[in-house]
Write an enzyme that holds these catalytic residues in place. Structure first.
Site, PDB file in Angstrom:
ATOM      1  N   ARG A 166       0.796  -1.150  -0.086  1.00 47.36           N
ATOM      2  CA  ARG A 166      -0.257  -0.088   0.110  1.00 47.36           C
ATOM      3  C   ARG A 166       0.974   1.368  -0.080  1.00 47.36           C
ATOM      4  O   ARG A 166       2.275   0.788   0.530  1.00 47.36           O
ATOM      5  CB  ARG A 166      -1.041  -0.072   1.229  1.00 47.36           C
ATOM      6  CG  ARG A 166      -1.881  -0.701   1.169  1.00 47.36           C
ATOM      7  CD  ARG A 166      -2.367  -0.830   2.517  1.00 47.36           C
ATOM      8  NE  ARG A 166      -3.336  -2.928   2.606  1.00 47.36           N
ATOM      9  CZ  ARG A 166      -3.676  -3.243   3.269  1.00 47.36           C
ATOM     10  NH1 ARG A 166      -1.952  -3.781   3.899  1.00 47.36           N
ATOM     11  NH2 ARG A 166      -4.148  -4.330   3.598  1.00 47.36           N
ATOM     12  N   LYS A 190      -0.917  -2.671   7.204  1.00 44.93           N
ATOM     13  CA  LYS A 190      -2.487  -2.078   7.928  1.00 44.93           C
ATOM     14  C   LYS A 190      -2.994  -2.478   8.926  1.00 44.93           C
ATOM     15  O   LYS A 190      -2.940  -3.627   9.678  1.00 44.93           O
ATOM     16  CB  LYS A 190      -4.025  -2.828   7.266  1.00 44.93           C
ATOM     17  CG  LYS A 190      -5.106  -2.377   7.134  1.00 44.93           C
ATOM     18  CD  LYS A 190      -5.916  -2.411   6.162  1.00 44.93           C
ATOM     19  CE  LYS A 190      -7.011  -1.135   5.192  1.00 44.93           C
ATOM     20  NZ  LYS A 190      -8.585  -1.455   5.173  1.00 44.93           N
ATOM     21  N   HIS A 257      -2.521   2.721  -5.865  1.00 44.23           N
ATOM     22  CA  HIS A 257      -3.039   2.093  -5.635  1.00 44.23           C
ATOM     23  C   HIS A 257      -3.128   0.406  -6.849  1.00 44.23           C
ATOM     24  O   HIS A 257      -3.736  -0.391  -6.242  1.00 44.23           O
ATOM     25  CB  HIS A 257      -4.244   2.111  -4.816  1.00 44.23           C
ATOM     26  CG  HIS A 257      -4.582   1.279  -3.204  1.00 44.23           C
ATOM     27  ND1 HIS A 257      -4.107   0.134  -2.800  1.00 44.23           N
ATOM     28  CD2 HIS A 257      -6.071   0.272  -4.542  1.00 44.23           C
ATOM     29  CE1 HIS A 257      -4.666  -0.803  -2.083  1.00 44.23           C
ATOM     30  NE2 HIS A 257      -5.939  -0.941  -2.678  1.00 44.23           N
ATOM     31  N   ARG A 260      -0.709  -1.594  -6.998  1.00 51.51           N
ATOM     32  CA  ARG A 260      -0.927  -2.895  -6.077  1.00 51.51           C
ATOM     33  C   ARG A 260      -1.943  -3.835  -6.840  1.00 51.51           C
ATOM     34  O   ARG A 260      -1.889  -5.087  -6.442  1.00 51.51           O
ATOM     35  CB  ARG A 260      -1.547  -2.484  -4.477  1.00 51.51           C
ATOM     36  CG  ARG A 260      -1.995  -3.461  -3.635  1.00 51.51           C
ATOM     37  CD  ARG A 260      -2.219  -2.701  -2.146  1.00 51.51           C
ATOM     38  NE  ARG A 260      -2.715  -3.897  -1.012  1.00 51.51           N
ATOM     39  CZ  ARG A 260      -2.468  -4.258  -0.415  1.00 51.51           C
ATOM     40  NH1 ARG A 260      -1.274  -4.930   0.302  1.00 51.51           N
ATOM     41  NH2 ARG A 260      -3.313  -5.158   0.454  1.00 51.51           N
ATOM     42  N   HIS A 283      -3.859  -9.242   3.617  1.00 51.22           N
ATOM     43  CA  HIS A 283      -4.933  -9.882   3.590  1.00 51.22           C
ATOM     44  C   HIS A 283      -5.325 -10.171   5.326  1.00 51.22           C
ATOM     45  O   HIS A 283      -5.193 -11.653   4.775  1.00 51.22           O
ATOM     46  CB  HIS A 283      -5.877 -10.432   2.629  1.00 51.22           C
ATOM     47  CG  HIS A 283      -6.343  -9.013   1.838  1.00 51.22           C
ATOM     48  ND1 HIS A 283      -6.413  -9.746   0.049  1.00 51.22           N
ATOM     49  CD2 HIS A 283      -5.942  -7.766   1.176  1.00 51.22           C
ATOM     50  CE1 HIS A 283      -6.063  -8.799  -0.574  1.00 51.22           C
ATOM     51  NE2 HIS A 283      -5.547  -7.039  -0.227  1.00 51.22           N
ATOM     52  N   TYR A 292      -9.724 -10.707  -6.664  1.00 49.68           N
ATOM     53  CA  TYR A 292      -8.856 -11.019  -7.712  1.00 49.68           C
ATOM     54  C   TYR A 292      -9.191 -11.950  -8.520  1.00 49.68           C
ATOM     55  O   TYR A 292      -7.959 -12.058  -9.745  1.00 49.68           O
ATOM     56  CB  TYR A 292      -7.147 -11.055  -7.474  1.00 49.68           C
ATOM     57  CG  TYR A 292      -6.158 -10.118  -6.723  1.00 49.68           C
ATOM     58  CD1 TYR A 292      -6.616  -8.415  -7.229  1.00 49.68           C
ATOM     59  CD2 TYR A 292      -6.755  -9.654  -5.099  1.00 49.68           C
ATOM     60  CE1 TYR A 292      -6.493  -7.662  -6.237  1.00 49.68           C
ATOM     61  CE2 TYR A 292      -6.569  -7.885  -4.525  1.00 49.68           C
ATOM     62  CZ  TYR A 292      -6.484  -7.135  -5.370  1.00 49.68           C
ATOM     63  OH  TYR A 292      -5.888  -6.400  -4.859  1.00 49.68           O
TER      64      TYR A 292
END
Length: 311
Positions: A166, A190, A257, A260, A283, A292
Site C-alpha cells: 500500500r 494495515k 493503489h 498493488r 489481507h 482478484y
C-alpha cells in the site's frame, strides 16, 4: 467551519473508551479510528436534531428502526453514496456492540435495519507492460527535476508494483528497515500488523540508487523524504502517477493503489497461489484476496471475446 455536535457526557465517555479499545485491542490504524469516530459522531449529531437533544445511553437503547431509517434517508438526501452510508452504519454498529459488551445497553435498532446494498466493483489493474513502464526509469528521462527526486519517485512506484505494498506502507518505511535481508522487507501493514514482503533485485537497486543520490537522508528517519525534508507526502506520489498515466494515455483508475492491484492480478495470472498472495498483500481474510480471481476471469473473457472467430 466544523459544526459542533452535541453529545451527552455519558455517551462521550463511552466513545473515548470505544476508540481506545479499537486502537489498543483491535490494533486499528489512526486513519481507521478517525473514520469510525467521525461516522459515530455523524449518527449522534443527526439523533440530536432528530430527537430534539443529545441522546443519553438510555435513550440510545430506546431508538427504533424508524429512527435509523430516518438517519439513512437524511444521509441519502445529502448526496452520500451507498458505500459511504454502509461504512457510516458500520461505525455506529461497532460502537453499539462495544456498549452491549460492556453492559451499557443494547442499541437493537441498528441491527434491525438492513444496510444498503452496494454493487461490488472489481479492482482495475494495469497491464503488465504499462505497469513495467510506469515503474521504470526510461519514462522519466529528461524531466526537469532533480535526479534524486526522480530516483525517489521511481523507487516508490517500483515498490508498490514489485512488492504489492500500500502507498502508506511504502511511505512509512524507515532507512533502518533496509538493514538485514536485501531481498525482503518487514512492513508495518494495515492495523500495525507486520508482514514480510519480497523485494526484487531490480527494485532493491532502484532504492539503492535513490539513497546514493538523496542529499541529507537521515539514517534514523524515513526512507522516502520530501523536497524540504520530512516524510514524503502521499499526494506527491499521486501527482507523479497522474503525470505518468497522462504520458502513457492510461485511464484515471491508474493510481498508485492500482499498482498493488496489478501486483496481485499478475501473480495470479502467472499461477500464483491464492493463499500466498493473501500473505503478501497482508489481507486478514482470504475472501478479500479472492476478488482478484474475478479480475483474472474478466480478463480471460475479454481475451476470448476479442480473439475467438465466433465470439
Amino acid at each position: 467551519m466544523t459544526k459542533q455536535i452535541a453529545i451527552a457526557p455519558d455517551v462521550a465517555a463511552e466513545i473515548a473508551g470505544w476508540l481506545h479499545f479499537l486502537g489498543a485491542e483491535k490494533r486499528m490504524s489512526g486513519k481507521t479510528l478517525e473514520a469510525y469516530a467521525r461516522d459515530a459522531r455523524q449518527f449522534l449529531g443527526f439523533l440530536a436534531e432528530h430527537l430534539g437533544g443529545a441522546p443519553s445511553l438510555k435513550e440510545l437503547a430506546k431508538l427504533t428502526p424508524q429512527d435509523v431509517r430516518a438517519f439513512m434517508a437524511a444521509r441519502r438526501s445529502a448526496g452520500v453514496s451507498g458505500r459511504s452510508l454502509m461504512r457510516g452504519l458500520a461505525g455506529a454498529r461497532s460502537f453499539a456492540r462495544y456498549l452491549e459488551r460492556n453492559g451499557k445497553g443494547k442499541v437493537a435498532a441498528l441491527t434491525a435495519v438492513r444496510a444498503p446494498k452496494v454493487a461490488k466493483s472489481l479492482p482495475k489493474p494495469l497491464t503488465a507492460s504499462a505497469a513495467t513502464r510506469v515503474t521504470g526509469v526510461e519514462l522519466r528521462a529528461g524531466e526537469a527535476r532533480e535526479p534524486w527526486v526522480i530516483a525517489r519517485d521511481t523507487a516508490v512506484l517500483a515498490l508498490l508494483y514489485g512488492s504489492g505494498l500500500r502507498l502508506s506502507e511504502a511511505l512509512s518505511l524507515k532507512v533502518a528497515d533496509l538493514r538485514g535481508q536485501p531481498d525482503a522487507l518487514t512492513v508495518p501493514g494495515k492495523g500495525n500488523k507486520p508482514r514480510m514482503v519480497p523485494v526484487l533485485p531490480q527494485v532493491s537497486q532502484l532504492i539503492t540508487d535513490y539513497m546514493a543520490l538523496c542529499p541529507n537522508l537521515p539514517p534514523q528517519g524515513p526512507l522516502f523524504i520530501g523536497a524540504r525534508g520530512g516524510p514524503l507526502s502521499p499526494r506527491v506520489v499521486q501527482l507523479v502517477m497522474a503525470r505518468l498515466r497522462g504520458a502513457l494515455g492510461l485511464p484515471d483508475t491508474a493510481t498508485p493503489h492500482a499498482l498493488r492491484h496489478s501486483f496481485a492480478t499478475h501473480l495470479l495470472a502467472r499461477g500464483g497461489d491464492l493463499r500466498a498472495i493473501q500473505e503478501l498483500l497482508g489481507h486478514a481474510s482470504l475472501s478479500t484476496t479472492q476478488i482478484y480471481t474475478a479480475v483474472d476471469a474478466e480478463r480471460l473473457l475479454d481475451v476470448y471475446t476479442s480473439a475467438h472467430p465466433r465470439a
